[in-house]
Design a protein around this motif. Sequence first.
Motif, PDB file in Angstrom:
ATOM      1  N   LEU A   1      -5.954   4.474   1.669  1.00 44.83           N
ATOM      2  CA  LEU A   1      -5.846   5.781   2.308  1.00 44.83           C
ATOM      3  C   LEU A   1      -4.575   6.503   1.875  1.00 44.83           C
ATOM      4  O   LEU A   1      -4.599   7.708   1.589  1.00 44.83           O
ATOM      5  N   ASP A   2      -3.463   5.777   1.795  1.00 44.27           N
ATOM      6  CA  ASP A   2      -2.222   6.384   1.292  1.00 44.27           C
ATOM      7  C   ASP A   2      -2.401   6.876  -0.137  1.00 44.27           C
ATOM      8  O   ASP A   2      -1.961   7.971  -0.499  1.00 44.27           O
ATOM      9  N   CYS A   3      -3.058   6.051  -0.955  1.00 48.08           N
ATOM     10  CA  CYS A   3      -3.254   6.412  -2.361  1.00 48.08           C
ATOM     11  C   CYS A   3      -4.198   7.609  -2.481  1.00 48.08           C
ATOM     12  O   CYS A   3      -3.972   8.510  -3.299  1.00 48.08           O
TER      13      CYS A   3
ATOM     14  N   PRO B   1      -3.711   6.283 -10.209  1.00 48.99           N
ATOM     15  CA  PRO B   1      -2.559   7.194 -10.122  1.00 48.99           C
ATOM     16  C   PRO B   1      -1.963   7.151  -8.726  1.00 48.99           C
ATOM     17  O   PRO B   1      -2.676   6.972  -7.739  1.00 48.99           O
ATOM     18  N   ARG B   2      -0.663   7.297  -8.636  1.00 46.81           N
ATOM     19  CA  ARG B   2       0.067   7.318  -7.361  1.00 46.81           C
ATOM     20  C   ARG B   2       0.057   5.960  -6.661  1.00 46.81           C
ATOM     21  O   ARG B   2       0.274   5.873  -5.460  1.00 46.81           O
ATOM     22  N   SER B   3      -0.183   4.898  -7.435  1.00 47.01           N
ATOM     23  CA  SER B   3      -0.230   3.561  -6.838  1.00 47.01           C
ATOM     24  C   SER B   3       1.065   2.785  -7.016  1.00 47.01           C
ATOM     25  O   SER B   3       1.182   1.659  -6.543  1.00 47.01           O
TER      26      SER B   3
ATOM     27  N   PRO C   1       0.899  -5.764  -5.245  1.00 48.30           N
ATOM     28  CA  PRO C   1       0.670  -4.893  -4.094  1.00 48.30           C
ATOM     29  C   PRO C   1       1.894  -3.997  -3.863  1.00 48.30           C
ATOM     30  O   PRO C   1       3.020  -4.483  -3.726  1.00 48.30           O
ATOM     31  N   TYR C   2       1.660  -2.691  -3.812  1.00 44.49           N
ATOM     32  CA  TYR C   2       2.760  -1.742  -3.653  1.00 44.49           C
ATOM     33  C   TYR C   2       3.568  -2.026  -2.394  1.00 44.49           C
ATOM     34  O   TYR C   2       4.803  -2.013  -2.428  1.00 44.49           O
ATOM     35  N   THR C   3       2.890  -2.303  -1.290  1.00 43.63           N
ATOM     36  CA  THR C   3       3.603  -2.570  -0.031  1.00 43.63           C
ATOM     37  C   THR C   3       4.543  -3.752  -0.186  1.00 43.63           C
ATOM     38  O   THR C   3       5.712  -3.699   0.237  1.00 43.63           O
ATOM     39  N   ASP C   4       4.056  -4.827  -0.785  1.00 45.34           N
ATOM     40  CA  ASP C   4       4.903  -6.008  -0.971  1.00 45.34           C
ATOM     41  C   ASP C   4       6.084  -5.703  -1.881  1.00 45.34           C
ATOM     42  O   ASP C   4       7.203  -6.186  -1.653  1.00 45.34           O
TER      43      ASP C   4
END
Length: 488
Positions: free
Chosen positions: A363-365, A260-262, A413-416
């Motif tokens: 950590l963000d997740c 969740p939240r990813s 990857p969420y960042t990408d």
Amino acid sequence: MATMTNADVAGAAAALKNALARRDRAETNRVVAAMLDGQAPLGAKWGEISRLMQVSGEFSLAHRAIDAYVAASPDKARALYAKVVLYTQSGQLQEAHDLLKTLPTDVPDPGGHAYVLGNTAMTLGRVQEASDYLATALKHRPGWGPAWLSLSTAVNLADSPFGEQLLAEETIAQRQGPADLARYYYALGKLHADRKDHDATFAAFARGAELLRAETPYSRAGDEANSREAMTGYPAGFIERLNEQVSVDTSRPIFVTGLPRSGTTLVEQILASHSAVADGGELNIIQHVAVAAGGVSGEHLEKYLAGNGKVDTLADLYLHLLAERMGPAGRIVDKSIDVSRCLGLIASTLPDAPLIWMRRDPLDCAWSCFRTFFIHGVAWSYDLADIAQHFMLEDALCAFWQERLGDRLLVVPYTDLVEDPETWTRRLLDHCGLAEEAGAFAPHLTERRVATASALQVRRPINRDGLNVAAPYREQLQPFIDTYRPIA
């Protein structure tokens, strides 16, 4: 068909009881349909049958039964409210909103009436309308946690008079039960976050989580056993052997999983912005298939097949329930929670379904999960060390299925994704066999219902705001940092 006699009804009731005891879905559906066709005089019991059919995913019969309940009820307004509830549970938010607006404002009660209208308006993207209804709900029920939680997602409380009202109602809020009081504290955390008071933010979310943890304890051992079972019994060649036994087209669903939240809702928004795709949200259909198969492991599937079960039967069940919820046409995104625990079952029985797994900075997740009130309850999210435990289990699952499924599983990857959305949107479309369309590259312009904590975020252009969100709370997140160990 003639109206059923009392003797007919008694026989049908006995047949229904036996079918339910045997978990015979086909016979259960046949008996309920026959009772509906025969206009069985069941009165209020039609409401119970409607709920039974809804829980099993048989929405056509659930809607027919609720209409029979309305027709038989002397209190039409209250019966129609039951239909509103069914609409919300079947994802028909516009229908629920429109029907509720026709009912007296004291159904089910003035505060509850405005609250449901506020939530349906919010999910439909009508933020100002939602805020107005939720404010009305709070006039009737000051301090009410559910209304404050919904309202806190609609507005920036730092710039709103609602912020001071929220603070002023804390004493009243304390009179609520633990679940509603927890919602109040999650709303309070949102207020402090909007005001950038990090210590107060963490304290409020921690208090809400503490209340929920007391109500719903998390079992680390149970979670670990569940994840281990999900990876058991899938040797090389097993999934491929079962895939060869599937004769139906199973390309309709697109599974998006991850913590969740990813970023799963963002991926759903991108894909649902394509003309061939609709958003299913958290459908929770695969769990019915797991029940039919006896479990999610390869060993469960082997036992099911040894008992003359067919892989096609499981595939057909998923597709049937998908049509019950979403209609007969179009590709559908299924991002049910804990799809990761059913991935072997999905890969084995739905060979044409694209599989996508979202990954976000841990950590963000973790912080995003800790600060989120999950409607369906996510017990591991109430404690930072428990979050770390669950994350490590999910890391192991992701690594296992990457190795086992190869290119069939697209890990995003969420960042990408947020830093290069154009490239990753193309990869997502290609993975799902979808032609490029302009809408998918501007997903924030797509109007659709979003019933998760990301409802407002996905209506903004893709941005980097979700990166490094945990940085101000690193000290408070130390229990997660101390426990979490990424896979090397």
